[in-house]
Design an enzyme around this catalytic site. Structure first.
Site, short mmCIF file in Angstrom:
data_model
loop_
_atom_site.label_atom_id
_atom_site.label_comp_id
_atom_site.label_asym_id
_atom_site.label_seq_id
_atom_site.Cartn_x
_atom_site.Cartn_y
_atom_site.Cartn_z
N ASP A 89 0.86 -1.18 0.00
CA ASP A 89 0.00 0.00 0.00
C ASP A 89 0.90 1.23 0.00
OD1 ASP A 89 -1.80 -2.06 0.44
OD2 ASP A 89 -2.91 -1.01 2.02
N LYS A 152 -6.88 3.56 -2.48
CA LYS A 152 -7.18 3.48 -1.05
C LYS A 152 -7.37 4.89 -0.50
CE LYS A 152 -4.77 1.96 3.20
NZ LYS A 152 -3.62 1.19 3.71
N LYS A 181 -10.17 0.52 -1.53
CA LYS A 181 -9.97 0.18 -0.11
C LYS A 181 -10.30 1.39 0.76
CE LYS A 181 -6.45 -1.34 3.24
NZ LYS A 181 -5.11 -1.93 3.42
#
Length: 214
Positions: A89, A152, A181
């Site tokens: 991430d 995200k 996300k």
């Protein structure tokens, strides 16, 4: 719906200890979460603790500010994968998003993608609390063009976390094929379902156990 498989069970506090990471991994195995999300230093430990389970190891890159150079992010991501990370991430360069440098963001994501290969899941953290609606939409599109698997919402370390509105914008921007996300501030099942209904396909949460106990 398997709620556990939506959750990245997360512990990213700077004061986290090895014992706490071991507990995180044990909980992830017990509840069947999709992954544990830990800082890069703890990737080898998490990999060891999760051996023989289907729980993935997720880590964070350029965290939490996103202000490292693309070369440093690519190196950090490659090293994390060599250490056992299944998912990374990465925080986008937020300054570039404010300056509307969409091509630069796209190229940065592409550089990290090239460093880790196509089999590793790449999520890009936008830090939506610092962005306008337009910046959220255009960042999402630039990251998608760069070759990420997910966009995200948040690091959880800035002034705000995931919102339903941001998730809706991101889902609309990337269409049905990319993951979204929602991370930061998802504390219970009701909040989780609100994010899912808005278009989220993964949830980053430190409250995973509490959510499952509901």
């Amino acid at each position: 719906m398997n709620i556990a498989k939506l959750i990245d069970h997360t512990l990213l506090k700077p004061e986290a200890t090895a014992e706490q990471i071991k507990k995180l991994c044990a909980e992830a195995k017990e509840y069947g979460f999709m992954s544990v999300c830990v800082n890069p230093f703890f990737v080898p430990l998490a990999k060891q603790e999760l051996k023989g389970s289907d729980v993935k190891v997720c880590t964070v890159i350029g965290f939490p500010l996103g202000a490292n150079t693309p070369e440093v992010k690519a190196f950090e991501a490659k090293t994390a994968v060599e250490d056992g990370a299944d998912e990374v991430d990465m925080v986008q360069n937020i300054g570039w998003a404010k300056e509307k440098e969409w091509k630069a963001i796209e190229l940065e994501v592409a550089e990290v993608r090239k460093a880790i290969g196509k089999d590793i899941t790449l999520k890009v953290i936008l830090e939506t609390c610092l962005l306008t609606d337009e910046e959220i939409i255009e960042s999402s599109k630039a990251c998608q063009r760069g070759g990420c698997d997910f966009v995200k919402t948040s690091t959880g370390f800035s002034k705000g976390g995931a919102t339903v509105h941001a998730v809706e914008l991101m889902r609309k921007a990337v269409g049905p094929t990319l993951g979204v996300k929602a991370s930061g501030g998802v504390h219970n099942k009701e909040e989780l379902m609100a994010m899912v209904n808005a278009g989220a396909t993964r949830i980053g949460a430190s409250a995973g156990v509490a959510i499952m106990k509901e």
